[in-house]
Write a protein that holds these residues in place. Structure first.
Motif, PDB file in Angstrom:
ATOM      1  N   ALA A 111      16.977  23.109  50.758  1.00  0.00           N
ATOM      2  CA  ALA A 111      16.479  21.820  50.249  1.00  0.00           C
ATOM      3  C   ALA A 111      16.065  21.871  48.788  1.00  0.00           C
ATOM      4  O   ALA A 111      15.307  21.023  48.328  1.00  0.00           O
ATOM      5  N   VAL A 112      16.561  22.836  48.048  1.00  0.00           N
ATOM      6  CA  VAL A 112      16.188  22.987  46.635  1.00  0.00           C
ATOM      7  C   VAL A 112      17.135  22.218  45.714  1.00  0.00           C
ATOM      8  O   VAL A 112      16.697  21.502  44.810  1.00  0.00           O
ATOM      9  N   ASN A 113      18.428  22.359  45.930  1.00  0.00           N
ATOM     10  CA  ASN A 113      19.418  21.740  45.044  1.00  0.00           C
ATOM     11  C   ASN A 113      19.550  20.256  45.371  1.00  0.00           C
ATOM     12  O   ASN A 113      20.554  19.784  45.900  1.00  0.00           O
ATOM     13  N   SER A 114      18.517  19.513  45.017  1.00  0.00           N
ATOM     14  CA  SER A 114      18.423  18.111  45.404  1.00  0.00           C
ATOM     15  C   SER A 114      19.538  17.262  44.822  1.00  0.00           C
ATOM     16  O   SER A 114      19.941  16.265  45.421  1.00  0.00           O
ATOM     17  N   LEU A 115      20.040  17.642  43.651  1.00  0.00           N
ATOM     18  CA  LEU A 115      21.121  16.887  43.018  1.00  0.00           C
ATOM     19  C   LEU A 115      22.435  17.659  43.039  1.00  0.00           C
ATOM     20  O   LEU A 115      23.330  17.416  42.237  1.00  0.00           O
ATOM     21  N   GLY A 116      22.540  18.585  43.977  1.00  0.00           N
ATOM     22  CA  GLY A 116      23.761  19.361  44.102  1.00  0.00           C
ATOM     23  C   GLY A 116      23.861  20.437  43.038  1.00  0.00           C
ATOM     24  O   GLY A 116      22.882  20.769  42.359  1.00  0.00           O
ATOM     25  N   HIS A 117      25.048  20.976  42.903  1.00  0.00           N
ATOM     26  CA  HIS A 117      25.292  22.073  41.969  1.00  0.00           C
ATOM     27  C   HIS A 117      25.891  21.553  40.661  1.00  0.00           C
ATOM     28  O   HIS A 117      26.762  20.689  40.665  1.00  0.00           O
ATOM     29  N   ALA A 118      25.391  22.096  39.554  1.00  0.00           N
ATOM     30  CA  ALA A 118      25.925  21.802  38.215  1.00  0.00           C
ATOM     31  C   ALA A 118      25.890  20.305  37.896  1.00  0.00           C
ATOM     32  O   ALA A 118      26.824  19.777  37.288  1.00  0.00           O
ATOM     33  N   HIS A 119      24.815  19.636  38.296  1.00  0.00           N
ATOM     34  CA  HIS A 119      24.694  18.221  37.962  1.00  0.00           C
ATOM     35  C   HIS A 119      24.661  18.083  36.440  1.00  0.00           C
ATOM     36  O   HIS A 119      23.838  18.719  35.766  1.00  0.00           O
ATOM     37  N   PRO A 120      25.524  17.278  35.847  1.00  0.00           N
ATOM     38  CA  PRO A 120      25.650  17.260  34.386  1.00  0.00           C
ATOM     39  C   PRO A 120      24.362  16.905  33.644  1.00  0.00           C
ATOM     40  O   PRO A 120      24.094  17.446  32.575  1.00  0.00           O
ATOM     41  N   HIS A 121      23.557  16.009  34.208  1.00  0.00           N
ATOM     42  CA  HIS A 121      22.319  15.625  33.521  1.00  0.00           C
ATOM     43  C   HIS A 121      21.325  16.783  33.499  1.00  0.00           C
ATOM     44  O   HIS A 121      20.639  17.021  32.496  1.00  0.00           O
ATOM     45  N   LEU A 122      21.253  17.542  34.599  1.00  0.00           N
ATOM     46  CA  LEU A 122      20.358  18.701  34.655  1.00  0.00           C
ATOM     47  C   LEU A 122      20.861  19.820  33.752  1.00  0.00           C
ATOM     48  O   LEU A 122      20.073  20.466  33.043  1.00  0.00           O
ATOM     49  N   VAL A 123      22.159  20.042  33.768  1.00  0.00           N
ATOM     50  CA  VAL A 123      22.742  21.098  32.928  1.00  0.00           C
ATOM     51  C   VAL A 123      22.473  20.804  31.454  1.00  0.00           C
ATOM     52  O   VAL A 123      22.066  21.691  30.692  1.00  0.00           O
TER      53      VAL A 123
END
Length: 399
Positions: free
Chosen positions: A42-54
């Motif tokens: 339950a950590v990767n709330s926005l999935g993997h390699a979300h562009p806004h987070l990156v």
């Protein structure tokens, strides 16, 4: 025989190695694609390699990584104001993990009563089946012997009662009780939701006896159940709340939120953290909120959760010999398995789907909140094939 490793032998890791991710998918070193319905627990709330987070992380990495709390950190002020604006809280303390957020929550509650002239009030009522972390205090709060064994005497001041039993809670309250600590949905304990009525009764008891209500929303928070925080479904307000996991979208940090009154004992010098609230974490946390608080995001979570829950209910009806029950809310769901849950987990993994084991013979399904309805249906198809394989292996295949 496995090769000798320099790592502690504390994990039973699956023999999988992933090198990159894309949204709800993880790609192994050999190129195999897995649908990730564990999301790093339950950590990767926005999935993997979300562009806004990156982009947020990269931009901050070019500026400054660490300052310590000797100085003001602009990202803390920004994120703190945003969190207090959308929650019950007036104050925020940033940590590096959920366990640290719980430690801060417990210390905040005890310090509150101490500052009011009641140092005898330090006991915290918790619940059987709970999981609050791996520190000495949080394993004592959870009360599960398998986590306490071998680590010296259990830290004093924690008293467990049956989950959902309001009479037991009331009977446990003494002159030494400081707070009640609960997960709105027990995660590690087997995806067991507290009812709306029970949560409201806990709030009423705290008000009646002058106790602080502490919520552990480390796993249930930041949109996981379709509301920003799970306690909103019960229409209550806690005094203190621990948050982590999804708030960082994969970057390790947490937060302890509290009302101004509950935090009134936490004056200068009473608590601290070297890394807590570092600029990298704050940049990512602000980016997560940009997405989660955007119009329509939580509606999307609820819509996909409905598709997923209905599909799981259908599988339960069709595989009663494999699936005993479906539990949870939003995108925090659990399959209670009739046989050994490890058998179903093995078959699910064989279908290139990732899930997370939990207590009470339950498999947790915790997909990224950005998962699409199409991906949810694909996951359901893989679970169906896995259930069929378990049925055949047990000799109960339909004629």
């Amino acid at each position: 025989m496995t090769a000798t490793t320099p790592l502690y032998d504390t994990y039973m890791r699956a023999p999988l190695r992933f090198e990159r991710g894309e949204g709800a998918w993880l790609i192994a070193e050999d190129g195999t694609r897995y649908l990730d319905f564990g999301a790093g627990v339950a950590v990767n709330s926005l999935g993997h390699a979300h562009p806004h987070l990156v982009e947020a992380l990269k931009a901050q990495a070019d500026k400054v990584w660490h300052l310590s709390n000797l100085y003001e950190i602009a990202g803390q002020e920004s994120l703190g104001r945003r969190l207090t604006a959308v929650t019950f809280a007036d104050k925020v303390f940033f940590t590096n993990s959920g366990a640290e957020a719980l430690e801060c929550a417990i210390k905040t509650a005890r310090r509150y009563h101490f500052s009011k002239g009641h140092p005898e009030k330090f006991h915290v009522i918790t619940f059987e089946g709970a999981f609050h972390g791996r520190t000495i205090a949080t394993i004592a709060a959870g009360g599960q012997q398998k986590y306490i064994e071998g680590f010296g005497p259990k830290a004093p001041g924690f008293y467990q009662v049956p989950f959902g039993d309001i009479a037991a809670v009331k009977n446990a309250i003494t002159e030494e009780t400081a707070a009640i600590l609960i997960e709105p949905i027990q995660g590690e304990g087997g995806i067991r939701p507290a009812t709306k009525e029970f949560m409201q009764e806990l709030r009423a008891l705290c008000d009646e006896f002058g106790l602080l209500l502490i919520l552990d929303e480390v796993q249930t928070g930041v949109g996981r159940t379709g509301k920003l925080f799970a306690h909103e479904w019960a229409d209550i307000r806690p005094d203190i709340m621990a948050v982590a996991k999804g708030i960082g979208g994969g970057f390790p940090f947490g937060a302890c939120l509290a009302t101004e009154e509950a935090a009134s004992g936490m004056v200068a010098g009473t608590h601290g953290s070297t890394y807590g609230g570092n600029p990298l974490a704050m940049a990512v946390g602000n980016a997560v909120l940009d997405v989660v608080l955007a119009d329509g995001f939580l509606t999307h979570v609820r819509d996909v959760a409905l598709v997923f829950r209905q599909g799981l209910a259908s599988l339960k009806d069709r595989f009663p010999d494999v699936i005993e029950d479906i539990r949870g809310d939003g995108l925090m769901l659990g399959i209670k398995v009739k046989g050994p849950s490890a058998d179903l987990l093995k078959e699910i993994r064989g279908e290139k789907l990732l899930a997370v084991p939990a207590g009470e013979n339950v498999l947790r399904l915790l997909p990224p909140l950005t998962v699409t309805a199409e991906e949810a249906r694909e996951g359901l198809a893989r679970i169906e094939r896995a259930a069929e394989a378990v049925r055949k292996a047990s000799g109960n295949a339909a004629a």
